[in-house]
Motif scaffolding. Structure first.
Motif, PDB file in Angstrom:
ATOM      1  N   GLU A  63       7.015   5.446   2.276  1.00 14.76           N
ATOM      2  CA  GLU A  63       6.135   6.509   1.774  1.00 14.76           C
ATOM      3  C   GLU A  63       6.826   7.184   0.673  1.00 14.76           C
ATOM      4  OE1 GLU A  63       6.958   6.161   4.904  1.00 14.76           O
ATOM      5  OE2 GLU A  63       4.840   5.617   5.986  1.00 14.76           O
ATOM      6  N   ALA A  64       7.959   7.321   0.606  1.00 16.27           N
ATOM      7  CA  ALA A  64       8.762   7.820  -0.494  1.00 16.27           C
ATOM      8  C   ALA A  64       8.833   7.178  -1.656  1.00 16.27           C
ATOM      9  CB  ALA A  64      10.393   8.179   0.012  1.00 16.27           C
ATOM     10  N   LEU A  85       7.538  -0.222  -6.834  1.00 12.94           N
ATOM     11  CA  LEU A  85       6.301  -1.007  -6.068  1.00 12.94           C
ATOM     12  C   LEU A  85       7.078  -2.164  -5.798  1.00 12.94           C
ATOM     13  CD1 LEU A  85       3.261  -0.072  -8.259  1.00 12.94           C
ATOM     14  CD2 LEU A  85       3.741   0.601  -5.812  1.00 12.94           C
ATOM     15  N   LYS A  86       7.790  -2.855  -6.547  1.00 16.80           N
ATOM     16  CA  LYS A  86       8.422  -4.081  -6.233  1.00 16.80           C
ATOM     17  C   LYS A  86       9.421  -4.180  -5.001  1.00 16.80           C
ATOM     18  CE  LYS A  86       7.698  -6.497 -10.649  1.00 16.80           C
ATOM     19  NZ  LYS A  86       8.536  -6.918 -11.902  1.00 16.80           N
ATOM     20  N   THR A  87       9.993  -2.977  -4.854  1.00 11.52           N
ATOM     21  CA  THR A  87      10.975  -2.506  -3.847  1.00 11.52           C
ATOM     22  C   THR A  87      10.663  -2.274  -2.724  1.00 11.52           C
ATOM     23  OG1 THR A  87      11.683  -0.611  -4.820  1.00 11.52           O
ATOM     24  CG2 THR A  87      12.924  -2.503  -5.536  1.00 11.52           C
ATOM     25  N   ASP A  97      -1.626  -0.329  -0.068  1.00 11.44           N
ATOM     26  CA  ASP A  97      -1.357   1.035  -1.207  1.00 11.44           C
ATOM     27  C   ASP A  97      -0.629   0.570  -2.146  1.00 11.44           C
ATOM     28  OD1 ASP A  97      -2.897   2.723   0.383  1.00 11.44           O
ATOM     29  OD2 ASP A  97      -1.248   3.249   1.632  1.00 11.44           O
ATOM     30  N   ALA A  98       0.346  -0.034  -1.995  1.00 12.80           N
ATOM     31  CA  ALA A  98       1.427  -0.778  -2.956  1.00 12.80           C
ATOM     32  C   ALA A  98       0.769  -1.891  -3.781  1.00 12.80           C
ATOM     33  CB  ALA A  98       2.600  -1.308  -2.413  1.00 12.80           C
ATOM     34  N   PHE A 123      -5.018  -8.682  -3.871  1.00 10.43           N
ATOM     35  CA  PHE A 123      -5.630  -7.602  -2.734  1.00 10.43           C
ATOM     36  C   PHE A 123      -6.832  -8.094  -2.087  1.00 10.43           C
ATOM     37  CE2 PHE A 123      -8.179  -3.743  -1.904  1.00 10.43           C
ATOM     38  CZ  PHE A 123      -6.970  -2.820  -1.693  1.00 10.43           C
ATOM     39  N   CYS A 124      -7.773  -8.490  -2.850  1.00  6.31           N
ATOM     40  CA  CYS A 124      -8.735  -9.056  -2.255  1.00  6.31           C
ATOM     41  C   CYS A 124      -8.421 -10.081  -1.127  1.00  6.31           C
ATOM     42  CB  CYS A 124      -9.878  -9.891  -3.029  1.00  6.31           C
ATOM     43  SG  CYS A 124     -10.471  -8.412  -4.054  1.00  6.31           S
ATOM     44  N   GLN A 125      -7.348 -10.694  -1.278  1.00  4.52           N
ATOM     45  CA  GLN A 125      -7.205 -11.903  -0.485  1.00  4.52           C
ATOM     46  C   GLN A 125      -6.602 -11.177   0.960  1.00  4.52           C
ATOM     47  OE1 GLN A 125      -4.987 -14.725  -2.728  1.00  4.52           O
ATOM     48  NE2 GLN A 125      -6.708 -15.665  -3.799  1.00  4.52           N
TER      49      GLN A 125
END
Length: 203
Positions: A63-64, A85-87, A97-98, A123-125
């Motif tokens: 979340e952070a 986002l990569k981590t 969400d990421a 995302f769709c997959q």
């Protein structure tokens, strides 16, 4: 803090949070809560500083990291958002969400349509039942159409128009170097000689 909030004293609540972070600088939870309150008051730059420290203290807090990515985008610190986002801790099914933030970051802010297209497709997959998947499919269609138009425009660029045929013949067949240039001296007309005898005889 809770007591101050119930009494409507938001300033006291902020002060309490700040005191908590100063008294316990290694408490990521207090910093995270303070950052959220700063965001509510649109103190985005201050919140970003707190969130960077939170993630530095607890780099497995999903979340952070997501909130850090969102706040970094608000402050146009796209490199920080991308790294955050990569981590994000990888879950077996991924994090919706990421993945959504990554796609919109490539699409709207970094202006990298190729990477945005891949992120939307992933995302769709991974999350076909997510309400945002419909918007992702629309973006996939729009980005694909734009890529097709760009490829078509590149393939149909007109070739440069050549020089006229007359000019080409002059260029391709230059006069021989040995040929002398035309004379520019004016021609003198020769006078006809009339004998005086002829003049006398005509009289």
């Amino acid at each position: 803090e809770d007591k101050a909030q119930k009494e409507g004293k938001n300033g006291d609540a902020d002060a309490a949070l700040k005191m908590a972070t100063e008294a316990c600088p290694n408490t990521a939870t207090a910093r995270y809560t303070l950052a959220k309150r700063m965001l509510e008051r649109r103190r985005n730059s201050d919140a970003l500083l707190q969130l960077k420290q939170v993630v530095a203290q607890s780099n497995t807090w999903t979340e952070a990291q997501l909130l850090l990515a969102e706040t970094s985008i608000l402050e146009s610190e796209y490199d920080v958002a991308l790294e955050s986002l990569k981590t994000v801790p990888r879950q077996p099914q991924g994090n919706a969400d990421a993945q959504w933030l990554l796609a919109t970051l490539y699409d709207r802010h970094l202006r990298q349509p190729d990477k945005a297209l891949i992120a939307y497709m992933q995302f769709c997959q991974k999350f076909p039942s997510d309400p945002r998947s419909e918007g992702a499919r629309r973006q996939i269609a729009a980005l694909s159409a734009a890529a097709s138009r760009s490829a078509s425009d590149t393939a149909t660029i007109p070739k440069p128009i050549g020089a006229p045929a007359v000019e080409k013949s002059i260029v391709s067949n230059p006069p021989p170097e040995s040929a002398s240039p035309p004379s520019t001296t004016p021609l003198t007309r020769k006078r006809q000689y009339i004998s005086p005898r002829r003049i006398a005889g005509e009289r």
